[in-house]
Design an enzyme around this catalytic site. Structure first.
Site, PDB file in Angstrom:
ATOM      1  N   LYS A 123       0.926  -1.186  -0.051  1.00 51.88           N
ATOM      2  CA  LYS A 123       0.080  -0.064  -0.040  1.00 51.88           C
ATOM      3  C   LYS A 123       0.840   1.211  -0.163  1.00 51.88           C
ATOM      4  CE  LYS A 123      -3.070   3.055   0.700  1.00 51.88           C
ATOM      5  NZ  LYS A 123      -4.556   3.160   0.527  1.00 51.88           N
ATOM      6  N   CYS A 144      -4.660  10.873   1.063  1.00 50.54           N
ATOM      7  CA  CYS A 144      -3.859   9.620   1.313  1.00 50.54           C
ATOM      8  C   CYS A 144      -2.424  10.115   0.785  1.00 50.54           C
ATOM      9  CB  CYS A 144      -4.069   8.647   0.164  1.00 50.54           C
ATOM     10  SG  CYS A 144      -5.663   7.598   0.838  1.00 50.54           S
TER      11      CYS A 144
HETATM   12  C1  UDX Z   1      -5.163   7.993  -4.125  1.00 52.45           C
HETATM   13  C2  UDX Z   1      -4.744   6.715  -4.722  1.00 52.45           C
HETATM   14  O1  UDX Z   1      -4.772   6.752  -6.140  1.00 52.45           O
HETATM   15  C3  UDX Z   1      -5.793   5.480  -4.246  1.00 52.45           C
HETATM   16  O2  UDX Z   1      -5.193   4.209  -4.892  1.00 52.45           O
HETATM   17  C4  UDX Z   1      -5.485   5.436  -2.608  1.00 52.45           C
HETATM   18  O3  UDX Z   1      -6.167   4.186  -2.247  1.00 52.45           O
HETATM   19  C5  UDX Z   1      -6.150   6.707  -2.203  1.00 52.45           C
HETATM   20  O4  UDX Z   1      -4.976   7.823  -2.811  1.00 52.45           O
HETATM   21  P1  UDX Z   1      -7.128   9.670  -4.256  1.00 52.45           P
HETATM   22  O5  UDX Z   1      -6.311  10.564  -3.061  1.00 52.45           O
HETATM   23  O6  UDX Z   1      -8.500   9.685  -4.155  1.00 52.45           O
HETATM   24  O7  UDX Z   1      -6.315   8.356  -4.329  1.00 52.45           O
HETATM   25  O8  UDX Z   1      -6.785  10.584  -5.821  1.00 52.45           O
HETATM   26  P2  UDX Z   1      -6.079  10.276  -6.673  1.00 52.45           P
HETATM   27  O9  UDX Z   1      -6.953  10.335  -7.893  1.00 52.45           O
HETATM   28  O10 UDX Z   1      -5.028   9.172  -6.897  1.00 52.45           O
HETATM   29  O11 UDX Z   1      -5.037  11.940  -6.983  1.00 52.45           O
HETATM   30  C6  UDX Z   1      -4.358  12.422  -5.800  1.00 52.45           C
HETATM   31  C7  UDX Z   1      -4.073  13.831  -6.061  1.00 52.45           C
HETATM   32  O12 UDX Z   1      -2.843  13.685  -7.107  1.00 52.45           O
HETATM   33  C8  UDX Z   1      -4.895  14.870  -6.627  1.00 52.45           C
HETATM   34  O13 UDX Z   1      -4.627  16.028  -5.914  1.00 52.45           O
HETATM   35  C9  UDX Z   1      -4.691  14.952  -7.925  1.00 52.45           C
HETATM   36  O14 UDX Z   1      -5.080  15.995  -8.496  1.00 52.45           O
HETATM   37  C10 UDX Z   1      -3.270  14.756  -7.969  1.00 52.45           C
HETATM   38  N1  UDX Z   1      -2.772  14.293  -9.392  1.00 52.45           N
HETATM   39  C11 UDX Z   1      -3.129  12.979 -10.071  1.00 52.45           C
HETATM   40  C12 UDX Z   1      -2.071  15.023 -10.274  1.00 52.45           C
HETATM   41  O15 UDX Z   1      -1.713  16.149  -9.954  1.00 52.45           O
HETATM   42  N2  UDX Z   1      -1.472  14.401 -11.543  1.00 52.45           N
HETATM   43  C13 UDX Z   1      -2.004  13.163 -11.810  1.00 52.45           C
HETATM   44  O16 UDX Z   1      -1.423  12.763 -12.980  1.00 52.45           O
HETATM   45  C14 UDX Z   1      -2.743  12.462 -11.165  1.00 52.45           C
END
Ligand code: UDX
Length: 432
Positions: free
Chosen positions: A207, A263
């Site tokens: 994880k 997360c």
């Molecule tokens: C994340 C993980 O993806 C998931 O597997 C885990 O269990 C929990 O944490 P989450 O926090 O819901 O999920 O969002 P995610 O879609 O992963 O995006 C996290 C952050 O990264 C956001 O602020 C998003 O804007 C940013 N992000 C994501 C980017 O800036 N660029 C990207 O290419 C992808």
């Protein structure tokens, strides 16, 4: 199969409702009476696409119930999931007090065989430690098994992710526990989701390693984007070409104002902390965190570069949530960016389709608007901060007409620079 879910927060609730949808009888427990009362009426306490329908349907069909009574939940179930929060302490270490309290409480009610599944994100070693606590607390020689079953749900797509996971990770020591866990997730096995059966420690590590790697990908592309700006390259083409290499993969290479949410910020800090405890510096992850913090500062500098001195100027913000399709404001990049602009004297107008109620608990002196056009009206610049779908098809001529200055700062690279300039905007994205 009867399941008790301790902790009806984001992970617990989505998992509980989805397991009920698989046909299991699930009781979701939480200490928060107001939350449980709301859930009993079929309403989710937070916004998540598809979740309200699942909750309502499974309550109606008699498979999903909610309670504040942990004892009843544990005594009537064979499998007890623990999905309570693990917020970060000020030193970055995860606060395990909720996990400990839940484990101790469950232990008090174990009088026959139970499987206790840790779903909360916890440092390596927590499962074994919890097993020790339960062994000490259980009266007599009652057998039980400990399992680690980390979640990989993305907010805003959690229900979809649950039903179509990339993998299911089960860390356990006994065949019996593994068989029960396989039964629980049988519907996913049937759609050929890969199952990783491993030790408790390895499951816990998977994880952290997964989240830290994804966060690193984002910080990496953000650094590349910053360099692209200086050398005149376009990060979109760079990311696309990189992503076509199967070894790299195209996902999580979108530059922006840095990652946020419940997360990545917390889990990267926790991994660094765990590394230190074991004399194993996590230098790449430390850099990932540092680059992410700087990225937010760079966004403020970018806005100042476009607007000039922001003092007394009205800056319109489109999107406040840490990402689209959620009302979650935890560690949202909008927080340091808006507060940074305010400290420099800017006046903030903002709109978010879902997160304005949550945002009001955080920001002072922000004018909340009914939609993107009200945000643009009279502003000296519009800043697109969260890429909600409704911001992808804005009537740009109307926006330009409403703005005091035609400045569009697109921190998610939603629009094409050339087209924006042709429309008469002073436009900038990230790394283009
Ligand atoms: C994340 C993980 O993806 C998931 O597997 C885990 O269990 C929990 O944490 P989450 O926090 O819901 O999920 O969002 P995610 O879609 O992963 O995006 C996290 C952050 O990264 C956001 O602020 C998003 O804007 C940013 N992000 C994501 C980017 O800036 N660029 C990207 O290419 C992808």
């Amino acid at each position: 199969m009867k399941i008790c879910m301790i902790g009806s927060g984001y992970v617990g609730l989505v998992t509980g409702a989805c397991l009920a949808e698989f046909g299991m009888e699930v009781i979701c427990v939480d200490q928060d009476t107001a939350k449980i009362e709301k859930l009993q009426k079929g309403k989710s306490p937070f916004y998540e696409p598809g979740l309200d329908d699942l909750i309502e349907k499974n309550i109606e069909e008699g498979r999903l119930s909610f309670s504040t009574d942990t004892e009843q939940g544990v005594r009537t179930s064979t499998v007890i999931f623990i999905a309570v929060g693990t917020p970060a302490n000020s030193d970055g270490s995860p606060d395990l007090s909720h996990v400990e309290a839940a484990v101790r409480e469950v232990a008090g009610y174990v009088t026959e065989y139970k499987i206790i599944v840790l779903k909360s994100t916890v440092p390596v070693g927590t499962g074994r430690w919890a097993k020790g606590l339960i062994t000490e607390a259980v009266q007599g020689d009652v057998p039980f098994d400990m399992v680690s079953n980390p979640e990989f749900l993305r907010e805003g797509a959690a229900v979809e992710d649950f039903f179509r996971p990339d993998r299911v990770v089960i860390g356990a020591e006994s065949e019996k526990a593994i068989d029960v866990m396989k039964d629980i997730y049988n519907a996913l096995y049937l759609i050929e989701a890969p199952f990783i059966i491993t030790t408790i420690e390895t499951a816990e590590m998977i994880k952290y390693a997964s989240n830290a790697f994804l966060a690193t990908k984002i910080s990496f592309i953000n650094e590349i984007a910053n360099l692209c700006e200086s050398v005149g390259a376009d990060v979109h083409d760079v990311a696309r070409a990189m992503g076509l290499d199967g070894r790299i993969g195209k996902k999580f290479l979108h530059p922006g104002p840095g990652f946020g949410g419940s997360c990545f910020p917390k889990d990267t800090k926790a991994l660094v902390h765990v590394g230190r405890m074991h004399n194993c510096e996590m230098e790449i992850v430390q850099s990932t965190i540092m680059v992410n913090e700087r990225q937010k500062e760079r966004m403020i500098a970018k806005i100042e570069q476009m607007v000039g001195d922001v003092r007394g100027k009205s800056i319109g913000i489109l999107g406040l949530a840490f990402k689209p399709n959620t009302d979650d404001m935890r560690e949202a990049s909008s927080i340091p960016i808006i507060e940074g602009l305010q400290s420099r004297g800017a006046l903030i107008k903002a709109y978010d389709p879902e997160a304005m109620e949550e945002a009001q608990k955080i920001f002072h002196d922000v004018t909340y608007c009914k939609g993107p056009y009200e945000v643009a009206e009279g502003s000296h610049a519009v800043v697109l901060l969260t890429e909600w779908n409704q911001f992808r098809l804005l009537d740009l001529t109307r926006i330009k007409g409403l703005l005091q200055e035609p400045v569009f700062i697109d921190l998610r690279n939603v629009y094409e620079p050339l087209q924006m300039r042709e429309l008469g905007f002073r436009y900038c994205g990230v790394g283009r």
